[in-house]
Design a protein around this motif. Structure first.
Motif, short mmCIF file in Angstrom:
data_model
loop_
_atom_site.label_atom_id
_atom_site.label_comp_id
_atom_site.label_asym_id
_atom_site.label_seq_id
_atom_site.Cartn_x
_atom_site.Cartn_y
_atom_site.Cartn_z
N VAL A 50 6.37 -0.26 -6.78
CA VAL A 50 6.71 -0.07 -5.37
C VAL A 50 7.41 1.28 -5.22
O VAL A 50 8.28 1.62 -6.02
CB VAL A 50 7.63 -1.20 -4.87
N ILE A 51 7.00 2.01 -4.20
CA ILE A 51 7.71 3.23 -3.81
C ILE A 51 8.39 2.89 -2.48
O ILE A 51 7.71 2.63 -1.49
CB ILE A 51 6.77 4.43 -3.62
N GLU A 52 9.70 2.86 -2.49
CA GLU A 52 10.43 2.50 -1.29
C GLU A 52 11.28 3.68 -0.84
O GLU A 52 12.04 4.24 -1.63
CB GLU A 52 11.31 1.28 -1.55
N SER B 22 9.56 3.70 4.71
CA SER B 22 8.29 3.19 4.21
C SER B 22 8.47 2.41 2.92
O SER B 22 9.43 2.61 2.18
CB SER B 22 7.32 4.35 3.98
N LYS B 23 7.51 1.53 2.69
CA LYS B 23 7.44 0.76 1.45
C LYS B 23 5.98 0.70 1.05
O LYS B 23 5.13 0.22 1.81
CB LYS B 23 8.01 -0.64 1.66
N LEU B 24 5.66 1.21 -0.15
CA LEU B 24 4.28 1.30 -0.62
C LEU B 24 4.13 0.53 -1.92
O LEU B 24 4.88 0.76 -2.87
CB LEU B 24 3.89 2.76 -0.85
N HIS B 25 3.16 -0.38 -1.97
CA HIS B 25 2.82 -1.12 -3.19
C HIS B 25 1.56 -0.49 -3.78
O HIS B 25 0.52 -0.45 -3.12
CB HIS B 25 2.55 -2.60 -2.88
N ASN C 253 -13.03 2.23 -12.50
CA ASN C 253 -13.32 3.47 -11.80
C ASN C 253 -11.98 4.09 -11.42
O ASN C 253 -10.93 3.57 -11.76
CB ASN C 253 -14.21 3.22 -10.57
N ASP C 254 -12.00 5.19 -10.70
CA ASP C 254 -10.75 5.83 -10.32
C ASP C 254 -10.34 5.47 -8.89
O ASP C 254 -9.79 6.28 -8.16
CB ASP C 254 -10.82 7.34 -10.52
N GLY C 255 -10.61 4.23 -8.50
CA GLY C 255 -10.28 3.76 -7.17
C GLY C 255 -8.79 3.70 -6.93
O GLY C 255 -7.98 3.73 -7.85
N LEU C 256 -8.43 3.61 -5.67
CA LEU C 256 -7.04 3.56 -5.26
C LEU C 256 -6.86 2.45 -4.24
O LEU C 256 -7.69 2.29 -3.34
CB LEU C 256 -6.64 4.91 -4.63
N CYS C 257 -5.79 1.69 -4.37
CA CYS C 257 -5.45 0.68 -3.38
C CYS C 257 -3.93 0.68 -3.24
O CYS C 257 -3.21 0.33 -4.17
CB CYS C 257 -5.95 -0.69 -3.81
N VAL C 258 -3.47 1.14 -2.08
CA VAL C 258 -2.04 1.21 -1.80
C VAL C 258 -1.77 0.46 -0.50
O VAL C 258 -2.33 0.82 0.55
CB VAL C 258 -1.54 2.67 -1.67
N GLU C 259 -0.94 -0.57 -0.57
CA GLU C 259 -0.52 -1.29 0.64
C GLU C 259 0.71 -0.56 1.18
O GLU C 259 1.66 -0.31 0.44
CB GLU C 259 -0.16 -2.73 0.33
N CYS C 260 0.67 -0.20 2.46
CA CYS C 260 1.73 0.60 3.07
C CYS C 260 2.32 -0.11 4.28
O CYS C 260 1.58 -0.60 5.12
CB CYS C 260 1.18 1.94 3.54
N ARG C 261 3.64 -0.13 4.32
CA ARG C 261 4.37 -0.61 5.49
C ARG C 261 5.28 0.51 5.93
O ARG C 261 6.11 0.97 5.16
CB ARG C 261 5.15 -1.88 5.19
N LEU C 262 5.09 0.95 7.18
CA LEU C 262 5.86 2.06 7.71
C LEU C 262 6.59 1.64 8.98
O LEU C 262 6.05 0.86 9.78
CB LEU C 262 4.95 3.25 8.06
N GLN C 263 7.79 2.17 9.15
CA GLN C 263 8.52 1.95 10.38
C GLN C 263 7.96 2.89 11.45
O GLN C 263 7.30 3.89 11.14
CB GLN C 263 10.00 2.22 10.17
#
Length: 103
Positions: free
Chosen positions: A11-13, A17-20, A37-47
């Motif tokens: 988690v980057i907090e 913002s808070k990003l998983h 593969n080199d895929g990306l999946c980031v769940e983002c919650r932003l104020q």
């Protein structure tokens, strides 16, 4: 299938913002999830009014707005939208409301 506990997902907090990082690597933080593969999946919650920059180096980029409203380049988009981003260009997302999206 391999199960990953939610405590294994980095988690980057920050203040607005808070990003998983569910898969791939984001801003130097790598997910332990094994992908083929080199895929990306980031769940983002932003104020509201927070910004998120998606770098130009990422290829085949898309965002799915789960809830909230965003602005990209002076155009606003509501939730329940999948936006395919042009390659080779940094994208700046501004949260017009509290926001939940996936890159």
């Amino acid at each position: 299938f391999k199960h990953y506990d939610k405590t294994d997902i980095p988690v980057i907090e920050e203040s607005q913002s808070k990003l998983h990082i569910a898969a791939g690597s984001w801003r130097g933080v790598a997910s332990p999830v094994i992908t083929y593969n080199d895929g990306l999946c980031v769940e983002c919650r932003l104020q509201q009014q927070a910004t998120l920059h998606i770098p130009a180096e990422l290829e085949e980029r898309a965002i799915h707005v789960l809830s909230g409203k965003i602005e990209i380049g002076n155009i606003s988009y509501d939730d329940a939208r999948m936006l395919i981003l042009k390659p080779g260009k940094e994208v700046r997302i501004t949260a017009l409301t509290p926001l939940h999206l996936v890159i």
